[in-house]
Design a protein around this motif. Structure first.
Motif, mmCIF file in Angstrom:
data_model
loop_
_atom_site.group_PDB
_atom_site.id
_atom_site.type_symbol
_atom_site.label_atom_id
_atom_site.label_comp_id
_atom_site.label_asym_id
_atom_site.label_seq_id
_atom_site.Cartn_x
_atom_site.Cartn_y
_atom_site.Cartn_z
ATOM 1 N N SER A 161 0.837 -1.186 0.000
ATOM 2 C CA SER A 161 0.000 0.000 0.000
ATOM 3 C C SER A 161 0.883 1.251 0.000
ATOM 4 C CB SER A 161 -0.897 0.011 1.242
ATOM 5 O OG SER A 161 -1.727 -1.129 1.273
ATOM 6 N N GLY A 162 0.316 2.353 -0.489
ATOM 7 C CA GLY A 162 1.076 3.592 -0.498
ATOM 8 C C GLY A 162 0.877 4.389 -1.772
ATOM 9 N N LEU A 163 1.845 5.245 -2.076
ATOM 10 C CA LEU A 163 1.755 6.195 -3.178
ATOM 11 C C LEU A 163 2.791 5.859 -4.250
ATOM 12 C CD1 LEU A 163 0.616 8.822 -4.382
ATOM 13 C CD2 LEU A 163 2.206 10.094 -2.905
ATOM 14 N N TYR A 164 2.332 5.825 -5.535
ATOM 15 C CA TYR A 164 3.198 5.471 -6.658
ATOM 16 C C TYR A 164 3.029 6.492 -7.780
ATOM 17 C CZ TYR A 164 3.521 0.900 -4.364
ATOM 18 O OH TYR A 164 3.738 -0.112 -3.460
ATOM 19 N N ARG A 165 4.102 6.597 -8.596
ATOM 20 C CA ARG A 165 4.025 7.512 -9.737
ATOM 21 C C ARG A 165 4.914 7.003 -10.866
ATOM 22 N NH1 ARG A 165 4.624 14.162 -9.440
ATOM 23 N NH2 ARG A 165 3.568 14.592 -11.433
ATOM 24 N N ALA A 166 4.444 7.248 -12.109
ATOM 25 C CA ALA A 166 5.234 6.914 -13.305
ATOM 26 C C ALA A 166 5.192 8.116 -14.246
ATOM 27 C CB ALA A 166 4.687 5.675 -13.992
ATOM 28 N N THR A 167 6.357 8.597 -14.620
ATOM 29 C CA THR A 167 6.458 9.721 -15.555
ATOM 30 C C THR A 167 7.441 9.331 -16.649
ATOM 31 O OG1 THR A 167 6.053 11.313 -13.779
ATOM 32 C CG2 THR A 167 6.994 12.171 -15.807
ATOM 33 N N THR A 168 6.954 9.298 -17.888
ATOM 34 C CA THR A 168 7.809 8.893 -19.002
ATOM 35 C C THR A 168 7.223 9.403 -20.309
ATOM 36 O OG1 THR A 168 8.920 6.994 -20.013
ATOM 37 C CG2 THR A 168 6.619 6.690 -19.337
ATOM 38 N N GLU A 169 7.771 8.930 -21.403
ATOM 39 C CA GLU A 169 7.276 9.314 -22.726
ATOM 40 C C GLU A 169 7.064 8.044 -23.542
ATOM 41 O OE1 GLU A 169 9.245 11.688 -26.359
ATOM 42 O OE2 GLU A 169 8.910 12.943 -24.580
ATOM 43 N N VAL A 170 5.887 7.915 -24.103
ATOM 44 C CA VAL A 170 5.541 6.738 -24.900
ATOM 45 C C VAL A 170 5.156 7.201 -26.300
ATOM 46 C CG1 VAL A 170 3.987 4.785 -25.152
ATOM 47 C CG2 VAL A 170 4.776 5.461 -22.868
ATOM 48 N N ARG A 171 5.964 6.762 -27.304
ATOM 49 C CA ARG A 171 5.730 7.125 -28.701
ATOM 50 C C ARG A 171 5.493 8.626 -28.888
ATOM 51 N NH1 ARG A 171 3.085 2.198 -28.253
ATOM 52 N NH2 ARG A 171 1.051 3.184 -27.921
ATOM 53 N N GLY A 172 6.356 9.392 -28.237
ATOM 54 C CA GLY A 172 6.293 10.843 -28.386
ATOM 55 C C GLY A 172 5.276 11.533 -27.511
ATOM 56 N N ALA A 173 4.491 10.772 -26.767
ATOM 57 C CA ALA A 173 3.471 11.352 -25.895
ATOM 58 C C ALA A 173 3.942 11.296 -24.435
ATOM 59 C CB ALA A 173 2.153 10.615 -26.045
#
Length: 224
Positions: A161-173
């Motif tokens: 349990s807790g807080l998660y984050r994903a920041t990236t770029e997929v096919r230019g987006a």
């Protein structure tokens, strides 16, 4: 005629003696009986008193910096009092990051400080704010999102349990996703694709793995 010689010599001696006596009387105290000048009296000059070293001004002691509470990294997660949204807060030391999410379109990331008494005041974009207090194993407070206040009580979350984050770029987006994994296993999250929000797909709470638009990403625990 032969007796006049010694008499003349005697008279001459007396005359010389009288002359010498008169000469000594006229010279006064200028010479000693041995014809030497009297020794000059030396007056000792007053010795200069040693200068006293001026004590250097004492510098004020530096005040010790207040010691911040060394809190380990801990996450808290739960629902708002009206049960419309979820909130998770990640705390480490005197820093905190919070995430508010309704799982559809409304979300806000907030951050700020935690005082020694557990009081926290966090802020985010567009006037978002959170005021609460950490007491024991929970945080109680109010967060204001889009000028709407939400009361909450979130308890300590045990992994996964807790807080998660994903920041990236997929096919230019550009992809930016946030997830709150609640203690009962439910998940609430939003993924923004080029800043357009939508409900987030589920993540694997053990690995953080998630598939977004056919691409496999990894959401990581949020740490202040």
């Amino acid at each position: 005629m032969k007796r006049s010689g010694p008499l003349f010599t005697l008279l001459a001696g007396l005359a010389l003696g009288l002359f010498m006596l008169s000469l000594n009387a006229t010279t006064g105290e200028g010479t000693s009986s041995y014809g030497e000048a009297p020794a000059a009296t030396v007056t000792p000059s007053a010795s200069a008193s040693p200068s006293k070293a001026r004590p250097s001004p004492s510098k004020p002691a530096k005040k010790a910096s207040p010691t911040r509470t060394a809190r380990p990294k801990t996450s808290y997660a739960g629902r708002t009092d009206d049960d419309t949204s979820a909130i998770s807060i990640s705390v480490r030391g005197d820093k905190a990051i919070a995430y508010f999410c309704d799982g559809r379109s409304k979300e806000s990331w907030l951050k700020g400080n935690v005082e020694d008494d557990g009081e926290m005041k966090l802020s985010g974009k567009h006037g978002a704010k959170l005021e609460g207090r950490l007491t024991g194993d929970r945080v109680r407070g109010t967060t204001t999102i889009d000028k709407h206040p939400y009361g909450f009580t979130v308890k300590k979350a045990v992994k996964p349990s807790g807080l998660y984050r994903a920041t990236t770029e997929v096919r230019g987006a550009k992809i930016d996703g946030g997830w709150i994994v609640l203690p009962d296993g439910r998940q609430v999250g939003i993924v923004r694709r080029e800043d357009k929000p939508s409900a987030a797909p589920r993540i694997d709470p053990n690995t953080g793995g998630v598939t977004v638009d056919g691409d496999r990403l990894t959401a990581r625990p949020v740490v202040p």
